[in-house]
Design a protein around this motif. Structure first.
Motif, PDB file in Angstrom:
ATOM      1  N   PRO A 187       9.959  -0.492   6.484  1.00 37.44           N
ATOM      2  CA  PRO A 187       9.548  -1.135   7.737  1.00 37.44           C
ATOM      3  C   PRO A 187       8.019  -1.174   7.856  1.00 37.44           C
ATOM      4  CG  PRO A 187      11.228   0.534   8.140  1.00 37.44           C
ATOM      5  CD  PRO A 187      10.852   0.642   6.696  1.00 37.44           C
ATOM      6  N   ASN A 188       7.489  -2.324   8.128  1.00 39.18           N
ATOM      7  CA  ASN A 188       6.036  -2.543   8.295  1.00 39.18           C
ATOM      8  C   ASN A 188       5.215  -2.425   7.015  1.00 39.18           C
ATOM      9  OD1 ASN A 188       6.178  -2.923  11.072  1.00 39.18           O
ATOM     10  ND2 ASN A 188       6.282  -0.726  11.369  1.00 39.18           N
ATOM     11  N   LEU A 189       5.802  -1.995   5.922  1.00 36.98           N
ATOM     12  CA  LEU A 189       5.007  -1.760   4.716  1.00 36.98           C
ATOM     13  C   LEU A 189       5.364  -2.719   3.586  1.00 36.98           C
ATOM     14  CD1 LEU A 189       5.100   2.145   4.645  1.00 36.98           C
ATOM     15  CD2 LEU A 189       3.256   0.675   5.456  1.00 36.98           C
ATOM     16  N   GLY A 190       6.470  -3.442   3.732  1.00 38.17           N
ATOM     17  CA  GLY A 190       6.868  -4.370   2.673  1.00 38.17           C
ATOM     18  C   GLY A 190       7.228  -3.618   1.410  1.00 38.17           C
ATOM     19  N   THR A 191       6.904  -4.233   0.265  1.00 34.94           N
ATOM     20  CA  THR A 191       7.188  -3.630  -1.030  1.00 34.94           C
ATOM     21  C   THR A 191       5.878  -3.081  -1.582  1.00 34.94           C
ATOM     22  OG1 THR A 191       9.004  -5.144  -1.437  1.00 34.94           O
ATOM     23  CG2 THR A 191       7.998  -4.141  -3.371  1.00 34.94           C
ATOM     24  N   TYR A 192       5.891  -1.848  -2.036  1.00 34.28           N
ATOM     25  CA  TYR A 192       4.652  -1.280  -2.577  1.00 34.28           C
ATOM     26  C   TYR A 192       4.954  -0.270  -3.670  1.00 34.28           C
ATOM     27  CZ  TYR A 192       5.535   2.750   0.523  1.00 34.28           C
ATOM     28  OH  TYR A 192       6.083   3.842   1.145  1.00 34.28           O
ATOM     29  N   GLY A 193       3.877   0.128  -4.366  1.00 33.81           N
ATOM     30  CA  GLY A 193       4.037   0.977  -5.542  1.00 33.81           C
ATOM     31  C   GLY A 193       3.876   0.094  -6.774  1.00 33.81           C
ATOM     32  N   GLU A 226      -0.559   2.255  -1.381  1.00 35.64           N
ATOM     33  CA  GLU A 226      -0.708   2.852  -0.054  1.00 35.64           C
ATOM     34  C   GLU A 226       0.580   2.661   0.768  1.00 35.64           C
ATOM     35  OE1 GLU A 226      -3.690   1.143   2.527  1.00 35.64           O
ATOM     36  OE2 GLU A 226      -4.057   3.060   3.497  1.00 35.64           O
ATOM     37  N   PRO A 227       1.155   3.679   1.409  1.00 38.69           N
ATOM     38  CA  PRO A 227       0.566   5.013   1.516  1.00 38.69           C
ATOM     39  C   PRO A 227       1.022   6.025   0.446  1.00 38.69           C
ATOM     40  CG  PRO A 227       2.395   4.783   3.057  1.00 38.69           C
ATOM     41  CD  PRO A 227       2.282   3.470   2.338  1.00 38.69           C
ATOM     42  N   ASN A 228       2.208   5.880  -0.085  1.00 38.64           N
ATOM     43  CA  ASN A 228       2.716   6.953  -0.953  1.00 38.64           C
ATOM     44  C   ASN A 228       3.515   6.398  -2.136  1.00 38.64           C
ATOM     45  OD1 ASN A 228       4.886   6.036   0.470  1.00 38.64           O
ATOM     46  ND2 ASN A 228       5.300   7.930   1.559  1.00 38.64           N
ATOM     47  N   ALA A 268      -3.672  -7.275   1.084  1.00 34.87           N
ATOM     48  CA  ALA A 268      -4.649  -6.874   0.073  1.00 34.87           C
ATOM     49  C   ALA A 268      -4.745  -5.357   0.115  1.00 34.87           C
ATOM     50  CB  ALA A 268      -6.005  -7.490   0.386  1.00 34.87           C
ATOM     51  N   LEU A 269      -5.221  -4.756  -0.937  1.00 36.09           N
ATOM     52  CA  LEU A 269      -5.439  -3.306  -0.922  1.00 36.09           C
ATOM     53  C   LEU A 269      -6.774  -2.995  -1.595  1.00 36.09           C
ATOM     54  CD1 LEU A 269      -4.314  -0.493  -0.134  1.00 36.09           C
ATOM     55  CD2 LEU A 269      -3.388  -0.334  -2.434  1.00 36.09           C
ATOM     56  N   GLU A 270      -7.452  -2.007  -0.999  1.00 33.58           N
ATOM     57  CA  GLU A 270      -8.816  -1.646  -1.397  1.00 33.58           C
ATOM     58  C   GLU A 270      -8.849  -0.740  -2.625  1.00 33.58           C
ATOM     59  OE1 GLU A 270      -7.268  -0.944   1.553  1.00 33.58           O
ATOM     60  OE2 GLU A 270      -7.592   1.141   2.128  1.00 33.58           O
ATOM     61  N   ASN A 271      -8.017  -0.986  -3.620  1.00 32.46           N
ATOM     62  CA  ASN A 271      -8.015  -0.153  -4.831  1.00 32.46           C
ATOM     63  C   ASN A 271      -9.446   0.152  -5.271  1.00 32.46           C
ATOM     64  OD1 ASN A 271      -5.245   0.021  -4.955  1.00 32.46           O
ATOM     65  ND2 ASN A 271      -5.006  -1.741  -6.319  1.00 32.46           N
ATOM     66  N   ALA A 323     -15.741  -3.002   2.253  1.00 28.13           N
ATOM     67  CA  ALA A 323     -16.191  -1.945   3.179  1.00 28.13           C
ATOM     68  C   ALA A 323     -15.349  -0.683   2.979  1.00 28.13           C
ATOM     69  CB  ALA A 323     -16.102  -2.433   4.621  1.00 28.13           C
ATOM     70  N   HIS A 324     -14.069  -0.874   2.640  1.00 27.72           N
ATOM     71  CA  HIS A 324     -13.205   0.282   2.368  1.00 27.72           C
ATOM     72  C   HIS A 324     -13.725   1.129   1.202  1.00 27.72           C
ATOM     73  CE1 HIS A 324      -9.669   0.130   4.925  1.00 27.72           C
ATOM     74  NE2 HIS A 324      -9.276  -1.067   4.525  1.00 27.72           N
ATOM     75  N   GLN A 325     -14.523   0.563   0.319  1.00 21.63           N
ATOM     76  CA  GLN A 325     -15.030   1.385  -0.789  1.00 21.63           C
ATOM     77  C   GLN A 325     -15.812   2.575  -0.236  1.00 21.63           C
ATOM     78  OE1 GLN A 325     -13.831   0.565  -3.935  1.00 21.63           O
ATOM     79  NE2 GLN A 325     -12.767  -0.951  -2.666  1.00 21.63           N
ATOM     80  N   ASN A 347     -10.152   4.518   8.255  1.00 21.47           N
ATOM     81  CA  ASN A 347     -10.189   3.498   7.196  1.00 21.47           C
ATOM     82  C   ASN A 347     -10.179   2.094   7.810  1.00 21.47           C
ATOM     83  OD1 ASN A 347      -9.751   5.772   5.626  1.00 21.47           O
ATOM     84  ND2 ASN A 347      -7.903   4.999   4.638  1.00 21.47           N
ATOM     85  N   GLU A 348      -9.110   1.809   8.566  1.00 21.02           N
ATOM     86  CA  GLU A 348      -8.866   0.426   8.982  1.00 21.02           C
ATOM     87  C   GLU A 348      -9.751  -0.038  10.132  1.00 21.02           C
ATOM     88  OE1 GLU A 348      -7.507  -1.220   6.921  1.00 21.02           O
ATOM     89  OE2 GLU A 348      -6.262   0.190   5.793  1.00 21.02           O
ATOM     90  N   GLY A 349     -10.047   0.854  11.066  1.00 20.57           N
ATOM     91  CA  GLY A 349     -10.960   0.469  12.141  1.00 20.57           C
ATOM     92  C   GLY A 349     -12.342   0.156  11.583  1.00 20.57           C
TER      93      GLY A 349
HETATM   94  N1  ARG Z   1      -5.115  -0.865   3.432  1.00 24.06           N
HETATM   95  C1  ARG Z   1      -4.618  -2.222   3.340  1.00 24.06           C
HETATM   96  C2  ARG Z   1      -5.647  -3.074   4.051  1.00 24.06           C
HETATM   97  O1  ARG Z   1      -5.716  -3.145   5.246  1.00 24.06           O
HETATM   98  C3  ARG Z   1      -3.242  -2.382   3.882  1.00 24.06           C
HETATM   99  C4  ARG Z   1      -2.170  -1.760   3.045  1.00 24.06           C
HETATM  100  C5  ARG Z   1      -0.817  -1.930   3.618  1.00 24.06           C
HETATM  101  N2  ARG Z   1       0.185  -1.227   2.833  1.00 24.06           N
HETATM  102  C6  ARG Z   1       1.427  -1.682   2.660  1.00 24.06           C
HETATM  103  N3  ARG Z   1       2.266  -0.982   1.903  1.00 24.06           N
HETATM  104  N4  ARG Z   1       1.789  -2.805   3.173  1.00 24.06           N
HETATM  105  O2  ARG Z   1      -6.524  -3.603   3.473  1.00 24.06           O
END
Ligand code: ARG
Ligand code: ZN
Length: 465
Positions: free
Chosen positions: A145-151, A164-166, A298-301, A322-324, A341-343
């Motif tokens: 929920p709210n995170l979609g598919t990740y990993g 993100e997150p785990n 997007a993700l700030e890898n 900016a997340h860097q 992070n996000e704010g």
């Molecule tokens: N940190 C990311 C961003 O705002 C969002 C990541 C969301 N994660 C997820 N599993 N959907 O740039």
């Protein structure tokens, strides 16, 4: 990783035998040790990460074949016991584990859900090397929920890895929580013609043998587990330096060929600009990846933000870069502090807009403030909720909290606070309480009322003066 530890110091690898010189003390160590906790202590995510040890470095030697979707290899974990241990846990989701060694000696292990428990007698303070050999088809976390598919998400030509997150546990065993940062080496083997991209910098030219190419990447600055990536597939790559002299690595799926020069140029230019606002760039290179997997986000890898299946505009590139500073170099130690992070990254988008002569931060703030019925007024962003971590409030109301701070303390104090935040906690972890304390220290003002309204209380805060 603890920052007091020398980053480049040679690791002393202890074997089980060297922990306990005689049979008698063997027994004693076994009796005095306790099982490391299954979680690192984040109340909202009780099984994430693990207790009793601190990882310094991961070496991930992994082969991935996009045709069969098999991932196979060895994760080597250099760590230090922070308690007397009789066993410790690693987070790992799926896969068949072939063997585990500690200091080169076979170690017993059991698995239950996403927790793997390794038997090892390790006195507090001992450094040790655990190696886990495993293989199988990665199973990303789907439609959370709210995170979609990740990993680790298999794509038609490779893999799209955003954890993100785990989701780090969907591709390597470890301490999967941002409170334990570590350096990384990636030795990634893929079929010839496939590009393997990880964090940090390439250690040399890729080498090819028997139809397979190995790419070695090193991230020499501490990194949280969710920012580690092994993005693979067909990619067009452009490298060079930004005008400010920061190495840039840009890669796009061939479908986004028209975006390559733009991604390269804008990523370099925005990274350069942020150094004038936030302070020195924390890492050795910057860049970005556009893959054809439509993640919807997007993700700030670290060093290489990734954009999932869309053409990123300057706003989102300014956010991920900016997340860097905020999230990657200065990291949270518990998920409820996610607004740090996000704010911050959202406020950076507003600063970029202002810098471009478009809407000012004040105008964007006013636009959000004017909607008295926005659901974010019911979600205080200073305590991100585990069931809805990435709520808009964490982004927009979090950014508004920073703008409210800026208007209250003035530009000089505000940008001093932001730069001090990046400098004081560089490569480390920090909490909301530390941020509010720093803001009071730098400004010399009592800000409890302001932060209370913007971060912790329900309801729309008072209008700014
Ligand atoms: N940190 C990311 C961003 O705002 C969002 C990541 C969301 N994660 C997820 N599993 N959907 O740039
Ligand atoms: Zn973000």
């Amino acid at each position: 990783m603890r920052l007091t530890r020398a980053l480049s110091g040679a690791l002393i690898v202890v074997t089980l035998a060297s922990c306990s010189p005689s049979g008698a003390s063997d027994q004693q160590v076994a009796r005095s040790g306790t099982a490391g906790a299954a979680g690192i202590g984040d109340a909202d995510f009780p099984n994430d990460g693990n207790g009793g040890y601190d990882v310094g470095h991961y070496t991930l030697a992994l082969a991935y074949d996009p045709a069969t979707r098999q991932l196979a290899g060895t994760a080597t974990i250099d760590a230090k016991a922070t308690e007397n241990l009789s066993s410790f846990n690693l987070d790992l989701h799926g896969f068949t584990v072939g063997s585990v060694t500690i200091g080169g000696q076979p170690a017993a292990f059991t698995r239950s859900g996403d927790e793997m428990t390794v038997t090892a007698n390790l006195p507090k303070g001992a450094t040790f090397r655990a190696a886990v050999t495993y293989q199988g088809e990665p199973q990303p976390v789907r439609d959370s929920p709210n995170l979609g598919t990740y990993g680790f998400v298999p794509t038609s030509d490779g893999s799209f890895v955003t954890s993100e997150p785990n989701g780090a546990k969907t591709w390597f065993p470890g301490n999967d929580h941002p409170a334990d940062k570590a350096t990384y080496e990636f030795r990634l083997t893929v079929p010839d013609g496939v590009t393997a991209i990880a964090n940090g910098e390439l250690a040399g030219e890729p080498t090819s043998k028997g139809g397979k190419t190995t790419f070695v990447w090193r991230e020499t600055h501490p990194m949280v587990s969710y920012l580690a990536t092994m993005t693979t597939g067909k990619f067009l790559v452009k490298t060079g330096d930004s005008e400010g002299g920061i190495p840039v690595y840009a890669a796009v799926d061939p479908r986004y060929q028209s975006q390559l020069n733009r991604l390269f140029e804008i990523s370099g230019r925005i990274t350069d600009y942020w150094t004038t606002v936030f302070g020195p760039y924390p890492f050795k290179s910057t860049g970005g990846i556009v893959d054809d997997f439509a993640s919807g986000y997007a993700l700030e890898n670290q060093t290489k933000p990734i954009y999932g299946g869309f053409e990123p505009d300057e706003g989102i590139i300014s956010h991920e870069l900016a997340h860097q500073w905020f999230g990657d170099s200065v990291s949270i130690s518990r998920w409820k502090d996610l607004w740090l992070n996000e704010g911050f990254a959202t406020y950076a988008e507003w600063l970029w807009s202002e810098h471009q002569g478009q809407a000012t931060a004040q105008q964007i703030f006013d636009r959000h403030y004017s909607n008295a019925n926005d659901p974010m007024w019911n979600y205080p962003p200073g305590v991100a909720q585990k069931s809805d971590l990435f709520n808009n409030a964490v982004y927009y109301r979090g950014a508004m909290a920073l703008h409210a701070l800026r208007v209250t303390v003035g530009d000089d104090a505000f940008f001093t606070i932001i730069r001090r935040w990046a400098a004081d906690h560089r490569y480390g972890n920090a909490t909301t309480e530390q941020f509010t304390a720093l803001a009071e220290e730098v400004s010399g003002q009592k800000l409890g009322e302001l932060f209370g309204q913007w971060l912790f209380d329900k309801g729309r805060p008072n209008a700014l003066p």
